[in-house]
Scaffold this motif. Structure first.
Motif, PDB file in Angstrom:
ATOM      1  N   SER A  35       4.355   9.745  16.520  1.00 45.02           N
ATOM      2  CA  SER A  35       5.304   8.685  16.877  1.00 45.02           C
ATOM      3  C   SER A  35       6.052   8.188  15.645  1.00 45.02           C
ATOM      4  O   SER A  35       7.267   7.975  15.687  1.00 45.02           O
ATOM      5  CB  SER A  35       4.570   7.512  17.540  1.00 45.02           C
ATOM      6  OG  SER A  35       3.937   7.940  18.718  1.00 45.02           O
ATOM      7  N   ARG A  36       5.325   8.026  14.543  1.00 47.57           N
ATOM      8  CA  ARG A  36       5.949   7.590  13.291  1.00 47.57           C
ATOM      9  C   ARG A  36       7.023   8.600  12.857  1.00 47.57           C
ATOM     10  O   ARG A  36       8.130   8.226  12.494  1.00 47.57           O
ATOM     11  CB  ARG A  36       4.906   7.449  12.185  1.00 47.57           C
ATOM     12  CG  ARG A  36       5.493   7.067  10.823  1.00 47.57           C
ATOM     13  CD  ARG A  36       4.484   7.173   9.694  1.00 47.57           C
ATOM     14  NE  ARG A  36       3.269   6.446   9.929  1.00 47.57           N
ATOM     15  CZ  ARG A  36       3.097   5.143   9.657  1.00 47.57           C
ATOM     16  NH1 ARG A  36       4.087   4.430   9.153  1.00 47.57           N
ATOM     17  NH2 ARG A  36       1.942   4.558   9.889  1.00 47.57           N
TER      18      ARG A  36
ATOM     19  N   ILE B  71       3.243   0.249  14.667  1.00 46.83           N
ATOM     20  CA  ILE B  71       2.042   1.079  14.647  1.00 46.83           C
ATOM     21  C   ILE B  71       0.802   0.254  14.305  1.00 46.83           C
ATOM     22  O   ILE B  71      -0.263   0.444  14.891  1.00 46.83           O
ATOM     23  CB  ILE B  71       2.220   2.285  13.711  1.00 46.83           C
ATOM     24  CG1 ILE B  71       3.208   3.250  14.379  1.00 46.83           C
ATOM     25  CG2 ILE B  71       0.895   2.961  13.390  1.00 46.83           C
ATOM     26  CD1 ILE B  71       3.524   4.492  13.617  1.00 46.83           C
TER      27      ILE B  71
ATOM     28  N   LEU C 151      10.114   8.370  15.241  1.00 46.38           N
ATOM     29  CA  LEU C 151      10.917   7.170  15.002  1.00 46.38           C
ATOM     30  C   LEU C 151      11.665   7.255  13.672  1.00 46.38           C
ATOM     31  O   LEU C 151      12.808   6.813  13.570  1.00 46.38           O
ATOM     32  CB  LEU C 151      10.031   5.926  15.052  1.00 46.38           C
ATOM     33  CG  LEU C 151       9.484   5.602  16.451  1.00 46.38           C
ATOM     34  CD1 LEU C 151       8.426   4.505  16.362  1.00 46.38           C
ATOM     35  CD2 LEU C 151      10.603   5.197  17.393  1.00 46.38           C
TER      36      LEU C 151
ATOM     37  N   ALA D  98      -1.490  10.915  17.508  1.00 46.90           N
ATOM     38  CA  ALA D  98      -0.371  10.452  18.336  1.00 46.90           C
ATOM     39  C   ALA D  98       0.447   9.392  17.602  1.00 46.90           C
ATOM     40  O   ALA D  98       1.685   9.389  17.677  1.00 46.90           O
ATOM     41  CB  ALA D  98      -0.883   9.905  19.665  1.00 46.90           C
TER      42      ALA D  98
END
Length: 52
Positions: free
Chosen positions: A18-19, A36, A22, A14
């Motif tokens: 997300s990285r 993070i 973004l 996850a």
């Protein structure tokens, strides 16, 4: 049982998703890295022994 580290693969996946999101949205890499790192630290703090 001798384990020194615990890794939660779904949680780590996850974070990587997300990285990627973004980065795609144009967020600065340094900001992504900081966010993070903070999320990871907070999450694993709950399962690490006190003093680690």
């Amino acid at each position: 049982m001798g384990a020194k580290e615990v890794v939660q693969p779904e949680f780590e996946a996850a974070l990587e998703l997300s990285r990627h999101l973004l980065t795609t949205l144009g967020e600065q890499e340094s900001h992504i890295r900081n966010v993070i790192t903070n999320i990871r630290t907070d999450r694993y703090r709950s399962i690490r022994p006190i003093g680690s």
